[in-house]
Every structure is written in structure tokens, then in C-alpha cells.
Design an enzyme around this catalytic site. Structure first.
Site, PDB file in Angstrom:
ATOM      1  N   LEU A   1      39.251  56.285  62.351  1.00  0.00           N
ATOM      2  CA  LEU A   1      38.286  55.217  62.577  1.00  0.00           C
ATOM      3  C   LEU A   1      37.552  55.337  63.906  1.00  0.00           C
ATOM      4  CD1 LEU A   1      40.366  52.195  61.207  1.00  0.00           C
ATOM      5  CD2 LEU A   1      38.388  53.290  60.126  1.00  0.00           C
TER       6      LEU A   1
ATOM      7  N   LYS B   1      35.146  60.283  65.791  1.00  0.00           N
ATOM      8  CA  LYS B   1      35.131  61.543  66.549  1.00  0.00           C
ATOM      9  C   LYS B   1      35.074  62.777  65.655  1.00  0.00           C
ATOM     10  CE  LYS B   1      37.948  59.835  70.424  1.00  0.00           C
ATOM     11  NZ  LYS B   1      39.232  60.043  71.139  1.00  0.00           N
TER      12      LYS B   1
ATOM     13  N   GLY C   1      43.150  58.102  64.158  1.00  0.00           N
ATOM     14  CA  GLY C   1      41.900  58.636  64.686  1.00  0.00           C
ATOM     15  C   GLY C   1      40.762  58.658  63.694  1.00  0.00           C
TER      16      GLY C   1
ATOM     17  N   ALA D   1      43.980  54.277  62.449  1.00  0.00           N
ATOM     18  CA  ALA D   1      44.166  55.166  61.290  1.00  0.00           C
ATOM     19  C   ALA D   1      44.259  56.627  61.724  1.00  0.00           C
ATOM     20  CB  ALA D   1      43.063  54.968  60.255  1.00  0.00           C
TER      21      ALA D   1
ATOM     22  N   TYR E   1      60.724  59.658  68.875  1.00  0.00           N
ATOM     23  CA  TYR E   1      59.522  60.214  69.488  1.00  0.00           C
ATOM     24  C   TYR E   1      59.942  61.308  70.474  1.00  0.00           C
ATOM     25  CZ  TYR E   1      57.274  55.947  67.710  1.00  0.00           C
ATOM     26  OH  TYR E   1      56.812  54.909  66.924  1.00  0.00           O
TER      27      TYR E   1
END
Length: 326
Positions: free
Chosen positions: A213, A216, A211, A209, A56
Site C-alpha cells: 500500500l 513504492k 508494503g 500490507a 523475530y
């Protein structure tokens, strides 16, 4: 904040783990000071389980965790559960590749510990299976980490049951981190029953998921980072998932909760899943996830969530080689 026993590790972890993938930069730019503040606030709100990885940002996210939690890590080490991962590196041509060789895992772990400012990590996971390295070699070096006191509990991420069994011929796996959401339920068939049978700690990622789900986004939305070119956010599948997510938002409203809380609670309702990883990029998002682990759905509520999600389009999994998030 609710806590639970994390498989056979005996660790008591918050039902929500604070995820730090977003601090690696794939979701767009952010201020380091904001990331440090969010991580500290997550811990102060009761989230004692922090998920990170060397890949990351190749040390960036780990450094943020180390800075944010320097105090607790120095004086209350047993109260902070840190999970990090190794096994992804940048090749000479700039692409991300899997490398679960003993040499790279050792180099990566040493860097991870320096980034975090600790002498050991509670959980260490091999980030992805590497078909070019025998499982016995990978498991063997992780066993060495444990003997050296640098790792408490070994785990794997993104492994199949067959790959886990092969790894376990050399070293038993205590923890697994798989993808799991209403749009990606394949692990229910084999992996989750196996983990439940073996008392392996499961902390799932991707419960929102990426975003999809959250409700937005609608067709025509503009995205930054990897989502700008991802097929998950284009075409008919995206349209279906956008419409379905709006129905989830409406149902969550009927229950008096946020949709992120709803879909994460659904994932946590599976008896084999002890914890869900949820990230945040601003205080508002953080406030929304803190209470996520406290919500328990009834059987009828969970069934209604699944009925709504049935109209969506299932998604597959990206890979680190593509530079997109797990």
C-alpha cells in the site's frame, strides 16, 4: 503523539506501536547499531508501545529493544509498554513450527525476559494458535505467568473468535493482535465487533500490507528476503495493487500527508482498533510513522480511501511455517 486507553488493561498507549519484526532479518540484513538507534528514537519521539516477539530472529529483535531502551526500562519502567510473543520455535529440520505447549512457552518467556533485560512484560501474546495443544493447557501456563508476576496482561495473535472463546474458558483475553489493512478486512465481520463488545485491546499489524500500500513498487520490481518469491508481489494481483496504491499516493498528496499515514489512519478509524503496529528500517521511515497516530480522517475521507482500495486485489495471510512475516 496521541495516546489511548488500551482496552480493559487500563494502559495508556501511543496510537502507533513501534514494530520490530524487521529486526529479525526477514526483510534483509541491517546493522544492529542502526536498529538500536531507530528503536531509541521511536521511544524518544513519543511512541511508548513497543511490539516484539521471540520468533523475530529468535531473540535478536528482543535484544535490540532491551539494549535500545535499557535506560527507560531501568528507571521509568511504567512508562514503557512492551508486548512480546511466544509459541513459535525452530524444528530439528530447520523449519519454523507452532508450539504453544506449556513447556515451550515457559522456556520462550524466560528467554524473552532475559533478552529484554526485564523481570516482566506488560503484554504477552500466544503468537499463533497451535491445534496440537489444548487451549486450556496454553491458557493455563499463561495464567501461571501472571501469577508469577512475569506477565501483566495476556493476549493472543492470529486467533479466530472461536479460538479466543475457547482460550477464555480458562483465562480471559485482554489483548489481541490481528492482521488488518485495506487489502485484508476479514476481521471486520466478527473479530472486531467481539473485541469491541468485550473491551479487548486491539493492536493491528500489517496495515501497510507488507508494503503493497505504499506505492513504492511496480511490476518488474526486484525484492529481497521473503518477498522475492512471494505470490503477493507477482502476477495480476500485484499489478492491480500497484496501480491502486499509486492512486492512494495521489489522494494522500491532496490531503497533504504521506500514504503510510493515510492507510494507517484508515485502520485506526475503526472504533475497535486502539493501535496500529508500524515498523521502520531507516530514519526517514521513522519520521514518517511518528505522526501517523495523529491523523484523523473524516467520514468522507475514509469513504474515498475505501473507494480507491476497491480496485485492488485482497490478500490472504502468510504463516510462520512458511518463514514469511505475519
Amino acid at each position: 503523539m496521541r495516546y489511548t486507553r488500551f482496552g480493559r488493561t487500563g494502559l495508556e498507549v501511543s496510537r502507533v506501536s513501534f514494530g520490530t519484526f524487521q529486526f529479525g532479518g526477514a526483510w534483509g540484513e541491517f546493522e544492529r547499531s542502526d536498529a538500536v538507534r531507530l528503536t531509541r528514537q521511536a521511544y524518544e519521539a513519543g511512541i511508548n508501545f513497543i511490539d516484539t516477539a521471540y520468533a523475530y530472529g529468535f531473540g535478536r529483535a528482543e535484544q535490540i529493544v532491551g539494549e535500545a531502551l535499557a535506560g527507560p526500562l531501568a528507571t521509568q519502567r511504567d512508562e514503557v509498554v512492551i508486548a512480546t510473543k511466544g509459541g513459535v520455535r525452530v524444528a530439528d529440520d530447520g523449519t519454523r513450527v507452532r508450539d504453544a505447549s506449556p513447556e515451550w512457552l515457559r522456556k520462550g518467556l524466560e528467554e524473552s525476559l532475559r533478552n529484554l533485560g526485564v523481570d516482566h512484560t506488560d503484554v504477552y501474546l500466544v503468537h499463533w494458535p497451535d491445534p496440537s495443544v489444548p487451549a486450556a493447557e496454553t491458557a493455563g501456563v499463561v495464567a501461571e505467568f501472571i501469577d508469577e508476576g512475569k506477565v501483566r496482561f495476556p493476549g493472543v495473535s492470529n486467533y479466530t473468535v472461536a479460538q479466543m472463546r475457547e482460550f477464555s474458558e480458562t483465562l480471559s483475553i485482554d489483548v489481541v493482535q490481528p492482521p488488518y489493512s485495506l487489502l485484508r478486512r476479514g476481521i471486520e465481520d466478527e473479530l472486531l465487533p467481539y473485541c469491541e463488545q468485550e473491551d479487548i485491546g486491539v493492536f493491528a499489524y500489517g496495515t501497510l500490507a507488507h508494503g503493497l500500500l505504499t506505492g513504492k513498487y511496480a511490476p518488474g520490481a526486484q525484492f529481497e528476503g521473503w518477498r522475492a518469491s512471494s505470490p503477493l508481489f507477482q502476477g495480476e494481483g500485484f499489478r492491480r495493487n500497484s496501480e491502486m496504491a499509486r492512486e492512494l499516493v495521489a489522494y494522500a498528496g491532496q490531503l497533504g500527508v504521506g500514504v503510510s499515514e493515510l492507510v494507517t489512519a484508515w485502520a485506526l478509524a475503526h472504533p475497535a482498533v486502539q493501535c496500529a503496529i508500524v515498523g521502520a528500517t531507516n530514519p526517514g521511515q521513522l519520521e514518517g510513522i511518528v505522526g501517523t497516530g495523529d491523523l484523523e480522517l473524516t467520514a468522507s475521507q475514509a469513504a474515498e480511501v475505501e473507494a480507491i482500495a476497491a480496485s485492488g486485489s485482497p490478500i490472504g495471510g502468510p504463516s510462520p511455517e512458511g518463514g514469511v512475516p505475519e
